[in-house]
Write an enzyme that holds these catalytic residues in place. Structure first.
Site, mmCIF file in Angstrom:
data_model
loop_
_atom_site.group_PDB
_atom_site.id
_atom_site.type_symbol
_atom_site.label_atom_id
_atom_site.label_comp_id
_atom_site.label_asym_id
_atom_site.label_seq_id
_atom_site.Cartn_x
_atom_site.Cartn_y
_atom_site.Cartn_z
ATOM 1 N N ASP A 58 0.817 -1.216 0.000
ATOM 2 C CA ASP A 58 0.000 0.000 0.000
ATOM 3 C C ASP A 58 0.852 1.267 0.000
ATOM 4 O O ASP A 58 0.503 2.254 -0.639
ATOM 5 C CB ASP A 58 -0.926 0.025 1.226
ATOM 6 N N LYS A 136 -11.365 -28.656 -15.008
ATOM 7 C CA LYS A 136 -12.348 -27.870 -15.775
ATOM 8 C C LYS A 136 -12.972 -26.862 -14.811
ATOM 9 O O LYS A 136 -13.775 -27.219 -13.943
ATOM 10 C CB LYS A 136 -13.412 -28.776 -16.385
ATOM 11 N N ARG A 157 -17.072 -15.058 -23.844
ATOM 12 C CA ARG A 157 -17.173 -15.997 -24.956
ATOM 13 C C ARG A 157 -18.339 -15.625 -25.871
ATOM 14 O O ARG A 157 -18.259 -15.751 -27.080
ATOM 15 C CB ARG A 157 -17.373 -17.403 -24.380
ATOM 16 N N LYS A 335 -16.957 -34.832 -17.404
ATOM 17 C CA LYS A 335 -17.683 -34.116 -16.344
ATOM 18 C C LYS A 335 -17.872 -35.001 -15.108
ATOM 19 O O LYS A 335 -18.000 -36.212 -15.223
ATOM 20 C CB LYS A 335 -19.064 -33.709 -16.861
HETATM 21 S S1 IVH Z 1 -10.120 -25.870 -23.186
HETATM 22 C C1 IVH Z 1 -11.735 -25.615 -27.676
HETATM 23 N N1 IVH Z 1 -9.603 -26.067 -20.670
HETATM 24 O O1 IVH Z 1 -15.180 -25.231 -20.463
HETATM 25 C C2 IVH Z 1 -12.197 -25.408 -26.301
HETATM 26 N N2 IVH Z 1 -11.728 -25.227 -21.281
HETATM 27 O O2 IVH Z 1 -17.335 -26.670 -21.821
HETATM 28 C C3 IVH Z 1 -11.028 -25.306 -25.441
HETATM 29 N N3 IVH Z 1 -13.150 -24.620 -19.391
HETATM 30 O O3 IVH Z 1 -15.747 -22.913 -23.002
HETATM 31 C C4 IVH Z 1 -11.422 -25.187 -24.048
HETATM 32 N N4 IVH Z 1 -11.709 -25.141 -17.821
HETATM 33 O O4 IVH Z 1 -14.871 -22.042 -20.775
HETATM 34 C C5 IVH Z 1 -10.516 -25.714 -21.579
HETATM 35 N N5 IVH Z 1 -8.965 -26.285 -18.450
HETATM 36 C C6 IVH Z 1 -9.880 -25.930 -19.368
HETATM 37 C C7 IVH Z 1 -11.140 -25.415 -19.006
HETATM 38 C C8 IVH Z 1 -12.047 -25.083 -20.003
HETATM 39 C C9 IVH Z 1 -12.917 -24.659 -18.069
HETATM 40 C C10 IVH Z 1 -14.427 -24.159 -19.989
HETATM 41 C C11 IVH Z 1 -14.250 -23.234 -21.155
HETATM 42 C C12 IVH Z 1 -15.037 -23.865 -22.281
HETATM 43 C C13 IVH Z 1 -15.942 -24.778 -21.545
HETATM 44 C C14 IVH Z 1 -16.362 -25.905 -22.434
#
Ligand code: IVH
Length: 684
Positions: A58, A136, A157, A335
């Site tokens: 700070d 994910k 997105r 998932k």
């Molecule tokens: S790779 C071509 N890596 O999941 C798509 N996505 O259900 C490449 N997401 O729109 C995505 N963690 O917002 C990727 N480690 C990860 C992720 C991830 C979360 C989200 C992302 C994507 C969605 C798809």
């Protein structure tokens, strides 16, 4: 018109300032401060490895801010002072992504995952495929564009092709570098990631919303998404968001020699991004094990995840496999099952909380849910029981979703025993047997007996809890025992507890007794806000306690405050104001506070309040030339003053703009000093 005037004034100011060159030493110092601050921010928010304290940060920050305020032209977009958000927008513009932001195909079990692997293996004509595994994240996908190393654009997105321009909001996220670190940076870079809110920050936000009577967010994802999609980025700035970067939107130039996606991450890490951790594996059996372990671990992570992402690691192989219209063929999201299971309701009981709230709880035949044994689940309130029509003997579906707390989502009516009876909510408190009341318009029934043993012991437990006095080492059961035996009757009694009081109990040894007393006595010095939270005043949780501790400079001052003065505090509503006032005017509570002081409990007041408006209570009426309501509030608070909603005898100043309202008349009546915007500017 007003805006034009402001713009003109600012232009004149800038032109005027430009007449004088910024002294070279000031330029050098600002540059050095900026680099230091960005480096420390990176260590703190990305590497989780700070080397200076928040206070030291700070001090550096304020030094830079002061220079920038004096020489505005020195301010650059990558300055850490630019993370506070800016003027609210009317609507978001749209930004086209350099390449579409695709989604991921899902698999839900091992069989489907193996089928995915077989497709890949066939497509590449190779038995072994190296995969990159990542968590994910359950948040909001965004893309950040850097030009010549500077963050220039950020978007959501959206529909995958174009998203909303949330640049101002993303700039407030401390883990997002405003300028890339290190050498050899590409002239153009698009990174993609997920904005998330940590579970603790989500709970803090919801607690404070609840205290203010606002609608709470359902889960951290909604809170993160809602915060990013704020037209007023100054609100986003207060939300403590974070981000994990998991990919790029355009390939990097050849000179980077990139073969695998893990190579990309090496670079992104060097350039200052908080990247997703990757595990490399080419063994589907191992990947299955990793998935299963992660599913168990997920509830204990600091943030929400909803699966495991499996990506082919080699970028050329990704190209060979190609893309479908909405998702790539080279990656998949495995998932997690929404963790739910069937369970039998053995009994329905009601519990008494520290505020007297009576909560129904279903006791279950123990079941395992995502690796944890569950034997009880809250039913929240009588309305919820009514809605579910849950009965003893029912088979129910219990779910542990994003959050750790399990809930009943459904009753399987077909499995209901023929003789089952509707649950009737008890009329008397299970602890003290006094009548339960349900105040008009409220959904939660309460025990209102202040002598109720359950309420007393819950308050004692709250007193020792982590966010309150943080007394570790007594344990709930002992607290209940001490309360039942009337050895501790109120929260101040902890400090009068002696070893001999404890030694009369079975299973209590000298060592345990002495440790307990030590634990209590070691917490005699306490921050004002913790102490206020520990008192257990209704509607005063961690957040309100913090607000009170900033507004009042001592406990004495707070005790003497009128109800009006309390509700004048912007964040304190009428219910909280009344409850705080009643608490400190209750003779019993007054006696308890006396006891604390006599026992030598010392309240520590924060000392670093040093703004020019220190402690002044300022009420604003009419329209101001240079500030919106939010801006003037911020300005007052930045200078350690208090922005109050209405005029009372405790108001120090009324700041009157054009067309002042009733507050102006009231100020005159009460003889409160009225100041103009110009007066204010010369003070702050
Ligand atoms: S790779 C071509 N890596 O999941 C798509 N996505 O259900 C490449 N997401 O729109 C995505 N963690 O917002 C990727 N480690 C990860 C992720 C991830 C979360 C989200 C992302 C994507 C969605 C798809």
């Amino acid at each position: 018109m007003k805006k034009m005037l402001v713009i003109h004034l600012n232009l004149i100011k800038i032109l005027f300032m430009n007449l004088f060159e910024v002294p070279q030493d000031i330029k050098t110092e600002a540059k050095k401060l900026k680099e230091m601050l960005n480096e420390h921010s990176h260590r703190y928010y990305v590497l989780d490895d700070p080397v200076i304290t928040d206070e030291e940060y700070d001090i550096l920050f304020n030094k830079l801010k002061k220079i920038e305020d004096t020489y505005p032209m020195i301010r650059t977009p990558d300055s850490p002072t630019q993370r506070v958000g800016s003027e609210p927008l009317k609507a978001f513009k749209t930004i086209e992504h350099p390449s579409p932001m695709l989604s991921l195909d899902n698999v839900l079990n091992e069989e489907e995952f193996i089928a995915f692997h077989n497709r890949i293996s066939k497509g590449l004509e190779e038995d072994q495929v190296e995969y990159c595994l990542q968590e994910k994240y359950d948040g909001l996908a965004v893309e950040l564009i850097y030009e010549k190393g500077l963050l220039t654009k950020a978007s959501t997105r959206g529909n995958g092709v174009e998203g909303e321009d949330v640049t101002n909001n993303i700039k407030t996220i401390r883990a997002v570098p405003l300028k890339l670190l290190g050498e050899n940076i590409p002239s153009h870079l698009a990174v993609r990631g997920e904005v998330i809110m940590l579970k603790t920050d989500f709970h803090k936000l919801n607690n404070s919303y609840e205290e203010q009577g606002k609608k709470v967010f359902a889960n951290p994802r909604n809170a993160a998404a809602g915060s990013v999609r704020q037209l007023d980025s100054r609100i986003t700035a207060q939300r403590n968001l974070s981000i994990f970067i998991y990919g790029i939107g355009e390939s990097l130039p050849d000179r980077f020699n990139i073969v695998k996606s893990t190579d990309v991450f090496q670079y992104l890490k060097k350039w200052g991004f908080k990247i997703s951790n990757s595990i490399i594996s080419d063994d589907p059996k191992k990947i299955t094990k990793i998935y299963k372990d992660l599913e168990k671990k997920r509830l204990f992570l600091e943030y929400d995840i909803d699966g495991l992402v499996v990506k082919v690691n080699d970028l050329n192989k990704q190209k060979v496999l190609g893309e479908l219209s909405h998702s790539p063929r080279w990656a998949v999201a495995w998932k997690f099952k929404p963790s739910e299971t069937e369970a039998l309701v053995k009994k329905i009981i009601v519990q008494v909380g520290r505020t007297g709230a009576i909560t129904p709880v279903a006791l279950l035949n123990p079941v395992k849910l995502s690796g944890v044994t569950i034997s009880r689940v809250t039913l929240h309130n009588p309305d919820e029981i009514e809605r579910l029509d849950i009965r003893v003997g029912d088979t129910v579906i219990v779910q542990r979703a994003g959050d750790v707390i399990p809930k009943v989502i459904k009753i399987i009516k077909s499995m209901r025993p023929a003789d089952s009876k509707k649950f009737s909510f008890p009329e008397k408190c299970p602890s003290c047997n006094k009548k339960i009341v349900k105040p008009e318009g409220e959904i939660i029934p309460r025990c209102v007996n202040s002598e109720c043993p359950a309420i007393i012991s819950e308050n004692l437990i709250h007193f020792t809890s982590r966010a309150a006095m943080d007394i570790d080492g007594i344990g709930t059961e002992w607290i209940q025992k001490l309360a039942e035996n009337k050895i501790i009757k109120d929260i101040a009694d902890f400090y009068y507890l002696q070893e001999k009081d404890l030694l009369q109990f079975n299973r209590m040894g000298e060592k345990l007794a002495s440790n307990m007393i030590k634990a209590i006595q070691s917490r005699k010095e306490v921050a004002f806000s913790r102490f206020l939270n520990a008192l257990g005043i209704r509607y005063v949780g961690e957040n309100t306690a913090r607000i009170l501790s900033k507004y009042f400079h001592s406990l004495d001052e707070l005790i003497k405050a009128s109800q009006e003065e309390l509700t004048d505090i912007h964040e304190i509503g009428p219910k909280a104001g009344e409850s705080i006032y009643n608490f400190f005017n209750d003779t019993k509570n007054k006696a308890v506070i006396e006891k604390f002081i006599k026992a030598g409990v010392k309240i520590i007041y924060s000392v670093n309040i040093s703004g020019k408006l220190k402690g002044l209570r300022i009420c604003v009426t009419g329209s101001l030339k240079n500030y919106t309501r939010n801006e003037i509030k911020r300005k007052i608070e930045e200078n350690s003053g208090h922005f109050v909603d209405s005029v009372s005898k405790n108001t120090d100043f009324v700041l009157a703009g054009d067309n002042p309202g009733k507050k102006f008349e009231k100020a005159k009546k009460l003889n409160i000093k009225i100041i103009s915007e110009e007066d204010f500017n010369s003070m702050a």
